[in-house]
Design an enzyme around this catalytic site. Sequence first.
Site, PDB file in Angstrom:
ATOM      1  N   ASP A 159      -4.021  12.468  35.331  1.00 43.76           N
ATOM      2  CA  ASP A 159      -3.125  13.150  34.392  1.00 43.76           C
ATOM      3  C   ASP A 159      -1.822  13.544  35.096  1.00 43.76           C
ATOM      4  OD1 ASP A 159      -5.333  13.340  32.342  1.00 43.76           O
ATOM      5  OD2 ASP A 159      -6.189  14.494  33.974  1.00 43.76           O
ATOM      6  N   HIS A 187      -9.624  17.897  31.998  1.00 43.28           N
ATOM      7  CA  HIS A 187      -9.215  16.483  31.875  1.00 43.28           C
ATOM      8  C   HIS A 187      -9.614  16.025  30.469  1.00 43.28           C
ATOM      9  CE1 HIS A 187      -8.562  12.278  32.538  1.00 43.28           C
ATOM     10  NE2 HIS A 187      -9.813  12.013  32.257  1.00 43.28           N
TER      11      HIS A 187
HETATM   12  N1  LIG Z   1     -11.398  11.697  35.351  1.00 43.03           N
HETATM   13  C1  LIG Z   1     -10.672  10.648  34.993  1.00 43.03           C
HETATM   14  O1  LIG Z   1      -9.427  10.715  35.063  1.00 43.03           O
HETATM   15  C2  LIG Z   1     -11.306   9.378  34.486  1.00 43.03           C
HETATM   16  C3  LIG Z   1     -10.500   8.253  34.269  1.00 43.03           C
HETATM   17  C4  LIG Z   1     -11.106   7.074  33.801  1.00 43.03           C
HETATM   18  C5  LIG Z   1     -12.459   7.038  33.562  1.00 43.03           C
HETATM   19  N2  LIG Z   1     -13.215   8.143  33.785  1.00 43.03           N
HETATM   20  C6  LIG Z   1     -14.682   8.117  33.569  1.00 43.03           C
HETATM   21  O2  LIG Z   1     -15.302   7.465  34.681  1.00 43.03           O
HETATM   22  C7  LIG Z   1     -16.601   7.027  34.283  1.00 43.03           C
HETATM   23  C8  LIG Z   1     -16.853   5.592  34.725  1.00 43.03           C
HETATM   24  O3  LIG Z   1     -15.975   4.707  34.079  1.00 43.03           O
HETATM   25  P1  LIG Z   1     -16.087   3.118  34.242  1.00 43.03           P
HETATM   26  O4  LIG Z   1     -15.001   2.557  33.419  1.00 43.03           O
HETATM   27  O5  LIG Z   1     -16.195   2.740  35.687  1.00 43.03           O
HETATM   28  O6  LIG Z   1     -17.470   2.856  33.527  1.00 43.03           O
HETATM   29  P2  LIG Z   1     -18.439   1.570  33.610  1.00 43.03           P
HETATM   30  O7  LIG Z   1     -19.321   1.624  32.427  1.00 43.03           O
HETATM   31  O8  LIG Z   1     -17.661   0.333  33.896  1.00 43.03           O
HETATM   32  O9  LIG Z   1     -19.287   1.888  34.905  1.00 43.03           O
HETATM   33  C9  LIG Z   1     -20.140   2.983  34.968  1.00 43.03           C
HETATM   34  C10 LIG Z   1     -21.209   2.635  35.965  1.00 43.03           C
HETATM   35  O10 LIG Z   1     -21.982   3.814  36.166  1.00 43.03           O
HETATM   36  C11 LIG Z   1     -23.311   3.407  36.291  1.00 43.03           C
HETATM   37  N3  LIG Z   1     -24.198   4.539  36.073  1.00 43.03           N
HETATM   38  C12 LIG Z   1     -24.669   5.055  34.904  1.00 43.03           C
HETATM   39  N4  LIG Z   1     -25.513   6.059  35.172  1.00 43.03           N
HETATM   40  C13 LIG Z   1     -25.571   6.199  36.511  1.00 43.03           C
HETATM   41  C14 LIG Z   1     -26.295   7.048  37.391  1.00 43.03           C
HETATM   42  N5  LIG Z   1     -27.143   7.967  36.934  1.00 43.03           N
HETATM   43  N6  LIG Z   1     -26.116   6.906  38.704  1.00 43.03           N
HETATM   44  C15 LIG Z   1     -25.280   5.977  39.202  1.00 43.03           C
HETATM   45  N7  LIG Z   1     -24.595   5.117  38.429  1.00 43.03           N
HETATM   46  C16 LIG Z   1     -24.727   5.237  37.095  1.00 43.03           C
HETATM   47  C17 LIG Z   1     -23.454   2.281  35.258  1.00 43.03           C
HETATM   48  O11 LIG Z   1     -24.611   1.495  35.510  1.00 43.03           O
HETATM   49  C18 LIG Z   1     -22.148   1.529  35.485  1.00 43.03           C
HETATM   50  O12 LIG Z   1     -22.287   0.547  36.502  1.00 43.03           O
HETATM   51  C19 LIG Z   1     -16.652   7.229  32.775  1.00 43.03           C
HETATM   52  O13 LIG Z   1     -17.330   8.450  32.497  1.00 43.03           O
HETATM   53  C20 LIG Z   1     -15.185   7.352  32.397  1.00 43.03           C
HETATM   54  O14 LIG Z   1     -15.014   8.058  31.186  1.00 43.03           O
HETATM   55  C21 LIG Z   1     -12.667   9.306  34.248  1.00 43.03           C
HETATM   56  O1  LIG Z   2      -9.835   8.905  28.326  1.00 37.44           O
HETATM   57  C1  LIG Z   2     -10.891   8.449  28.746  1.00 37.44           C
HETATM   58  O2  LIG Z   2     -11.964   8.550  28.155  1.00 37.44           O
HETATM   59  C2  LIG Z   2     -10.882   7.737  30.074  1.00 37.44           C
HETATM   60  C3  LIG Z   2     -10.232   8.552  31.104  1.00 37.44           C
HETATM   61  O3  LIG Z   2     -10.708   9.850  31.164  1.00 37.44           O
HETATM   62  C4  LIG Z   2      -8.737   8.507  31.016  1.00 37.44           C
HETATM   63  O4  LIG Z   2      -8.126   9.582  30.951  1.00 37.44           O
HETATM   64  O5  LIG Z   2      -8.170   7.406  31.042  1.00 37.44           O
END
Ligand SMILES: NC(=O)c1ccc[n+]([C@@H]2O[C@H](COP(=O)([O-])OP(=O)(O)OC[C@H]3O[C@@H](n4cnc5c(N)ncnc54)[C@H](O)[C@@H]3O)[C@@H](O)[C@H]2O)c1
Ligand SMILES: O=C(O)C[C@H](O)C(=O)O
Length: 325
Positions: A159, A187
């Site tokens: 962000d 977030h």
């Molecule tokens: N904070 C931020 O700014 C931000 C930004 C983008 C995404 N995210 C979040 O990050 C997370 C991951 O996103 P992604 O696009 O890589 O998702 P994705 O679905 O591509 O990958 C997630 C992975 O986590 C694994 N997983 C599920 N449960 C698990 C567990 N108990 N232990 C270990 N691994 C586990 C899944 O098998 C998968 O491989 C999501 O929650 C997404 O919303 C946060």
């Molecule tokens: O918005 C979402 O769910 C994904 C991630 O947290 C983002 O901010 O891009």
Amino acid sequence: MKKPVKVAITGAAGQIAYSLIFRIASGSMLGPDQPIILQLLDIPDSLEKLKGTVMEVDDCAFPLVQEVIATADPMEAFDGTDYALLVGARPRGPGMERKDLLEANAKIFSVQGKALDAKASRDVKVLVVGNPANTNALIAQSNAKSLDPKQFTAMVRLDHNRALSQLAAKTGTKTTDIEKMIIWGNHSATQYPDITHTLVGGKAAVNLVDQEWVEKDFIPTVQQRGAAIIKARGLSSAASAASSAVDHMRDWALGTDGKWVSMGIPSDGSYGIKPGVVYGYPVICANGQYEIVQGLPVNEFSRGRMDATEKELREERAAIEELLK
Ligand SMILES: NC(=O)c1ccc[n+]([C@@H]2O[C@H](COP(=O)([O-])OP(=O)(O)OC[C@H]3O[C@@H](n4cnc5c(N)ncnc54)[C@H](O)[C@@H]3O)[C@@H](O)[C@H]2O)c1
Ligand SMILES: O=C(O)C[C@H](O)C(=O)O
């Protein structure tokens, strides 16, 4: 030659990790002279896919990578971990709000908090990326009774970086011209990107843009950027999330040289945000520690926004209270 450090990444077979692992392995996070042992965690169903990622890590022949462990056991993944990046969780799809993920993802973080407590280095630095990141960080922290709550942080750096980029575009400057940006709170769509104290090329940002743009354009664009990316890509942000995770950990570990960055950290009463939530604050990092930037005046507009995002965090907390025991 420095002693290798252990870096655990959860969700290691997922799309963020597919970018993150390679940035960390190349030295972007901890520097070009810091050898690394990678500890990659995913669930049993994803281990076959993770094998493919590990093959690719091997194929890069990264000079810094000493060993790669791939496992579905958190106790193995967090054994002696110095840096834990908790990414693994279900991402939201089109039309979902982050709070829809609360229930699905909360349990993951209580299990992992306990495993970190049992196995990680006593100095471990934990960054939670998986959403809802602030409340997941709170859950992990509450389940790691023997670690200092300050060791648990949540990512609002994406962000922060989005806000820098929007303001740079508006003012015709570069992101490196901008100092003292702040992301307060969650977030989520209630976060408060605050330019009240921001400088652009040494000048007050509030004198370079009008308040209408701030309220009607800048703040909503930053708040809704995740949703805009999901709409455009059909998938949630990944490379930018990984890049911001690298920025967060690098700054925490190596320092910010007096510059402000935003981190989600356990609230301590600063700026009227009572303890009990993980809240985005402006911080300065030095010697492996972060300190909240104190003493900033808060105007009425900012107060309202800061309280609204705190309220949402308290509601999230109430929904998972039983996982905090
Ligand atoms: N904070 C931020 O700014 C931000 C930004 C983008 C995404 N995210 C979040 O990050 C997370 C991951 O996103 P992604 O696009 O890589 O998702 P994705 O679905 O591509 O990958 C997630 C992975 O986590 C694994 N997983 C599920 N449960 C698990 C567990 N108990 N232990 C270990 N691994 C586990 C899944 O098998 C998968 O491989 C999501 O929650 C997404 O919303 C946060
Ligand atoms: O918005 C979402 O769910 C994904 C991630 O947290 C983002 O901010 O891009």
